[in-house]
Scaffold this active site. Structure first.
Site, PDB file in Angstrom:
ATOM      1  N   ASP A 131      19.152  12.300  -8.458  1.00  0.00           N
ATOM      2  CA  ASP A 131      18.084  12.065  -7.476  1.00  0.00           C
ATOM      3  C   ASP A 131      18.274  10.796  -6.658  1.00  0.00           C
ATOM      4  OD1 ASP A 131      15.802  13.263  -6.323  1.00  0.00           O
ATOM      5  OD2 ASP A 131      14.484  11.845  -7.329  1.00  0.00           O
ATOM      6  N   ASP A 169      18.953  20.125  -7.190  1.00  0.00           N
ATOM      7  CA  ASP A 169      19.312  19.131  -6.158  1.00  0.00           C
ATOM      8  C   ASP A 169      20.725  18.578  -6.253  1.00  0.00           C
ATOM      9  OD1 ASP A 169      17.088  19.179  -4.590  1.00  0.00           O
ATOM     10  OD2 ASP A 169      16.221  17.335  -5.345  1.00  0.00           O
ATOM     11  N   ASP A 320       4.854  15.377  -8.882  1.00  0.00           N
ATOM     12  CA  ASP A 320       6.149  15.263  -8.210  1.00  0.00           C
ATOM     13  C   ASP A 320       6.620  13.815  -8.160  1.00  0.00           C
ATOM     14  OD1 ASP A 320       6.560  18.001  -7.465  1.00  0.00           O
ATOM     15  OD2 ASP A 320       5.005  17.750  -5.951  1.00  0.00           O
TER      16      ASP A 320
END
Length: 345
Positions: A131, A169, A320
């Site tokens: 991330d 991701d 989130d």
């Protein structure tokens, strides 16, 4: 697209509780699967049962966070709120495997699922440099640590049925420039190795994450998928922890499938009932957007033969990230969970 999601954070205490709950189910605290396809006991006190196999073959954790919330609300007399949260608790949601003792975690989940006659839905989210330092930063210390972690995951799964969504991701952040160039080759190698390891298991399906419909450019993601081992995987996943409609996700997935030899895909429908949020800063619309709702419940009965399943990969009700008043990524946010449920027909 930076900040495409904040997903799941872990604490050792919480993960231990979840795995312990799964282990207790296995060691006899739950009854065996009855003739009606449901498993009635061994839960958090909320009476959570398995969904019928013909509807959704995936395991419902009767001791999950939402189930505990239902039990707590009922105990405090908030019956209406409890019934709303039950919309989440009674559905199969993914178990995000934490960094510590992956073998014990995956064994607990898959044994509990197998005992109930269901398939465990797992997410692997521990790639190094995860991330890009954002809300869900972290991951394994280096490539060797990641390989050891994947080996532990595989040992815990064994021959029991599992469906794995691999590294949300991880590929998208190679394409969008978020992950520094010096880490690219290692990441491809790690993902391909993970696919190979997991596909060596007898009953495990693997789906590499491939972004979402907001990316709108399959031409930039299909070659990374090839380099990461999509040929050996069962397919790819789209819309993980995001809000794009199922219709748009199918269209995106079909465009991408055509570029990777017709591979099938799965869609995260956990919170896409009203589609994406259109207000506020574009780079923050994915993070705890207001006015959203739960999407189609998990099932293998989908609108297109290329779509293997609708899944709840993101766990509805978990934040989130620390935006719009939310707690840390992955922590339960009771108010948001209730709003998601109430907005759902």
């Amino acid at each position: 697209m930076y900040g495409s999601r904040g997903v799941r954070a872990f604490s050792g205490r919480r993960m231990s509780a979840v795995v312990l709950g799964a282990a207790l189910l296995v060691t006899g605290c739950s009854s065996s699967d009855g003739g009606d396809g449901s498993d009635d006991s061994g839960d958090a006190g909320a009476g959570i049962t398995q969904q019928p196999k013909e509807k959704a073959p995936f395991w419902v954790n009767p001791d999950g966070t939402a189930a505990r919330e239902v039990a707590a609300l009922e105990k405090s007399g908030k019956k209406q709120d409890a019934e709303q949260i039950r919309k989440i608790a009674e559905q199969p949601v993914a178990e995000w495997v934490g960094p510590d003792d992956p073998e014990r975690q995956t064994r607990g989940f898959t044994e509990a699922a197998d005992k109930a006659g269901r398939t465990a839905l797992l997410v692997l989210y521990n790639i190094p440099h995860r991330d890009c330092g954002q809300y869900s930063q972290g991951g394994a210390a280096d490539g060797n640590a990641y390989r050891d972690w994947v080996d532990g995951v595989a040992a815990g799964i064994g021959d029991r049925p599992a469906m794995v969504v691999l590294e949300p991701d991880a590929l998208l952040h190679l394409v969008d420039g978020c992950t520094p160039e010096q880490f690219h080759e290692e990441r491809y190698d790690l993902l391909k190795g993970a696919v190979t390891k997991l596909k060596s298991l007898k009953n495990t399906k693997v789906y590499l994450d491939a972004g979402n419909a907001g990316w709108q450019n399959p031409d930039q993601i299909f070659e990374p998928l090839n380099r990461a081992g999509i040929a050996q995987a069962d397919g790819f996943s789209v819309n993980v922890s995001n809000f794009y409609s199922t219709k748009d996700s199918i269209a995106y997935g079909k465009q991408l499938s055509a570029k990777v030899s017709g591979k099938h895909f799965v869609i995260d429908t956990s919170r896409n009932g009203k589609g994406p949020y259109g207000d506020g800063k574009p780079d923050e619309r994915w993070c705890n957007p207001p006015g959203r709702s739960l999407g189609e419940t998990p099932t293998t009965k989908t609108a297109d033969p290329l779509v293997d399943a609708y899944l709840w990969v993101k766990r509805p009700g978990e934040s989130d990230g620390e935006c719009k008043g939310g707690p840390k990524a992955g922590e339960w946010w009771a108010d948001y969970a209730l709003k998601l449920a109430k907005a759902t027909g």
